[in-house]
Design a protein around this motif. Structure first.
Motif, PDB file in Angstrom:
ATOM      1  N   GLN A   6      40.156  16.719  11.120  1.00 56.81           N
ATOM      2  CA  GLN A   6      40.309  17.881  10.248  1.00 56.81           C
ATOM      3  C   GLN A   6      39.173  17.947   9.234  1.00 56.81           C
ATOM      4  O   GLN A   6      38.599  19.015   8.993  1.00 56.81           O
ATOM      5  N   LEU A   7      38.860  16.801   8.623  1.00 53.72           N
ATOM      6  CA  LEU A   7      37.766  16.773   7.659  1.00 53.72           C
ATOM      7  C   LEU A   7      36.431  17.098   8.324  1.00 53.72           C
ATOM      8  O   LEU A   7      35.589  17.791   7.742  1.00 53.72           O
ATOM      9  N   ALA A   8      36.232  16.617   9.539  1.00 57.15           N
ATOM     10  CA  ALA A   8      34.996  16.915  10.267  1.00 57.15           C
ATOM     11  C   ALA A   8      34.880  18.412  10.540  1.00 57.15           C
ATOM     12  O   ALA A   8      33.803  19.004  10.378  1.00 57.15           O
ATOM     13  N   ARG A   9      35.987  19.063  10.972  1.00 54.65           N
ATOM     14  CA  ARG A   9      35.980  20.529  11.200  1.00 54.65           C
ATOM     15  C   ARG A   9      35.663  21.275   9.921  1.00 54.65           C
ATOM     16  O   ARG A   9      34.918  22.247   9.924  1.00 54.65           O
ATOM     17  N   LEU A  10      36.238  20.816   8.819  1.00 54.81           N
ATOM     18  CA  LEU A  10      35.983  21.458   7.533  1.00 54.81           C
ATOM     19  C   LEU A  10      34.509  21.310   7.144  1.00 54.81           C
ATOM     20  O   LEU A  10      33.881  22.279   6.706  1.00 54.81           O
ATOM     21  N   CYS A  11      33.954  20.126   7.339  1.00 56.89           N
ATOM     22  CA  CYS A  11      32.540  19.898   7.033  1.00 56.89           C
ATOM     23  C   CYS A  11      31.649  20.783   7.905  1.00 56.89           C
ATOM     24  O   CYS A  11      30.654  21.350   7.426  1.00 56.89           O
ATOM     25  N   VAL A  29      30.800  30.866  -1.945  1.00 57.73           N
ATOM     26  CA  VAL A  29      31.157  31.120  -0.551  1.00 57.73           C
ATOM     27  C   VAL A  29      32.027  29.980  -0.031  1.00 57.73           C
ATOM     28  O   VAL A  29      33.022  30.197   0.660  1.00 57.73           O
ATOM     29  N   TRP A  30      31.654  28.743  -0.376  1.00 60.69           N
ATOM     30  CA  TRP A  30      32.449  27.585   0.036  1.00 60.69           C
ATOM     31  C   TRP A  30      33.842  27.641  -0.580  1.00 60.69           C
ATOM     32  O   TRP A  30      34.837  27.326   0.068  1.00 60.69           O
ATOM     33  N   THR A  31      33.918  28.034  -1.853  1.00 59.06           N
ATOM     34  CA  THR A  31      35.214  28.136  -2.529  1.00 59.06           C
ATOM     35  C   THR A  31      36.118  29.130  -1.814  1.00 59.06           C
ATOM     36  O   THR A  31      37.298  28.862  -1.572  1.00 59.06           O
ATOM     37  N   GLU A  32      35.566  30.284  -1.464  1.00 60.30           N
ATOM     38  CA  GLU A  32      36.354  31.300  -0.751  1.00 60.30           C
ATOM     39  C   GLU A  32      36.790  30.788   0.615  1.00 60.30           C
ATOM     40  O   GLU A  32      37.919  31.015   1.036  1.00 60.30           O
ATOM     41  N   LEU A  33      35.895  30.077   1.304  1.00 62.65           N
ATOM     42  CA  LEU A  33      36.245  29.520   2.613  1.00 62.65           C
ATOM     43  C   LEU A  33      37.405  28.538   2.461  1.00 62.65           C
ATOM     44  O   LEU A  33      38.363  28.576   3.227  1.00 62.65           O
ATOM     45  N   LEU A  34      37.314  27.668   1.473  1.00 66.10           N
ATOM     46  CA  LEU A  34      38.371  26.677   1.269  1.00 66.10           C
ATOM     47  C   LEU A  34      39.700  27.345   0.913  1.00 66.10           C
ATOM     48  O   LEU A  34      40.761  26.925   1.372  1.00 66.10           O
ATOM     49  N   LYS A  35      39.646  28.396   0.089  1.00 65.70           N
ATOM     50  CA  LYS A  35      40.879  29.079  -0.307  1.00 65.70           C
ATOM     51  C   LYS A  35      41.483  29.881   0.837  1.00 65.70           C
ATOM     52  O   LYS A  35      42.682  29.835   1.081  1.00 65.70           O
ATOM     53  N   ALA A  36      40.638  30.625   1.558  1.00 69.20           N
ATOM     54  CA  ALA A  36      41.162  31.596   2.513  1.00 69.20           C
ATOM     55  C   ALA A  36      41.286  31.069   3.938  1.00 69.20           C
ATOM     56  O   ALA A  36      42.206  31.458   4.667  1.00 69.20           O
ATOM     57  N   SER A  38      40.824  27.556   5.067  1.00 72.94           N
ATOM     58  CA  SER A  38      40.986  26.122   5.335  1.00 72.94           C
ATOM     59  C   SER A  38      42.259  25.796   6.118  1.00 72.94           C
ATOM     60  O   SER A  38      42.242  24.935   6.997  1.00 72.94           O
ATOM     61  N   ALA A  39      43.348  26.462   5.843  1.00 74.06           N
ATOM     62  CA  ALA A  39      44.591  26.168   6.569  1.00 74.06           C
ATOM     63  C   ALA A  39      44.420  26.424   8.062  1.00 74.06           C
ATOM     64  O   ALA A  39      44.858  25.621   8.893  1.00 74.06           O
ATOM     65  N   GLY A  43      44.274  23.527  11.003  1.00 73.66           N
ATOM     66  CA  GLY A  43      45.449  23.534  11.861  1.00 73.66           C
ATOM     67  C   GLY A  43      46.703  23.097  11.130  1.00 73.66           C
ATOM     68  O   GLY A  43      47.576  22.462  11.716  1.00 73.66           O
ATOM     69  N   LEU A  44      46.791  23.444   9.854  1.00 70.73           N
ATOM     70  CA  LEU A  44      47.961  23.052   9.064  1.00 70.73           C
ATOM     71  C   LEU A  44      49.121  23.984   9.355  1.00 70.73           C
ATOM     72  O   LEU A  44      48.967  25.195   9.387  1.00 70.73           O
ATOM     73  N   ALA A  45      50.269  23.429   9.534  1.00 71.07           N
ATOM     74  CA  ALA A  45      51.486  24.202   9.763  1.00 71.07           C
ATOM     75  C   ALA A  45      52.383  24.041   8.542  1.00 71.07           C
ATOM     76  O   ALA A  45      51.904  23.755   7.453  1.00 71.07           O
ATOM     77  N   ASP A  46      53.677  24.200   8.733  1.00 72.64           N
ATOM     78  CA  ASP A  46      54.624  24.046   7.634  1.00 72.64           C
ATOM     79  C   ASP A  46      54.737  22.598   7.187  1.00 72.64           C
ATOM     80  O   ASP A  46      55.100  22.314   6.063  1.00 72.64           O
TER      81      ASP A  46
END
Length: 193
Positions: A6-11, A29-36, A38-39, A43-46
């Motif tokens: 997951q961290l590798a995909r985010l990087c 731009v990174w902040t917006e990516l992380l906010k909008a 990242s989930a 692949g984060l679920a409930d």
């Protein structure tokens, strides 16, 4: 708390945005990516499963190897921040109905209720002086949880706090040992029983 993949995909996603914005600031731009996004990227679920993992990407190495310890630190930090925010706000004391800053309140210890230090100090002082420490309970009629020692140490002076400790010890001993009798003369003279 994120896995290495997951961290590798985010990087990778952050690197791609940096490449698109070559020569320009990318922090927003990174902040917006992380906010909008990242989930979805992660692949984060409930439910999030905490587990330690390893990765070849150095940036994907978590600082904590124990996920439960990391979770506890996050929870402690969250509680600390919430308390600091609460202390900055104005609240109404349920005893005197005065509005005061949260920093002038104390939590009772056994429940989440808080009252102004002045009211709780006066109430605790009266009960300790009279020896009626069984009445040292949350003032809310629907609660009546026992007041904690930490709160009492903050609102009572040293002498009254020591008297409370002595009375509480007697209360515990007499509840456990039915044949214990305390010498009233020793207590009047200020000596240990």
């Amino acid at each position: 708390w994120l896995g290495a993949s997951q961290l590798a995909r985010l990087c990778e996603a952050l690197d791609a945005r940096a490449a698109e914005m070559a020569g320009m600031p990318v922090v927003f731009v990174w902040t917006e990516l992380l906010k909008a996004e990242s989930a979805g990227l992660l692949g984060l679920a409930d439910t999030v499963v905490l587990a330690a993992s390893e990765s070849e990407d150095v940036r994907a190495m978590g600082a904590g190897s124990d996920p439960m310890r990391t979770m506890m630190l996050l929870l402690e930090y969250d509680q600390h921040v919430e308390l600091e925010l609460w202390r900055q706000q104005v609240h109404t004391c349920g005893i005197c109905f005065s509005e005061k800053a949260g920093s002038q309140f104390v939590h009772t210890g056994s429940c989440d209720h808080a009252f102004c230090s002045e009211c709780m100090g006066e109430m605790a002082s009266v009960h300790v002086r009279e020896g009626s420490i069984v009445e040292l309970k949350c003032p809310r009629p629907d609660c009546r949880a026992e007041i904690g020692a930490g709160m009492l140490s903050r609102v009572l002076d040293q002498g009254l706090y020591e008297r409370w400790v002595r009375l509480k010890s007697q209360q515990i001993l007499t509840a456990e040992l039915k044949n214990v009798v305390f010498c009233p003369r020793c207590e009047e003279d200020g000596e240990d029983q």
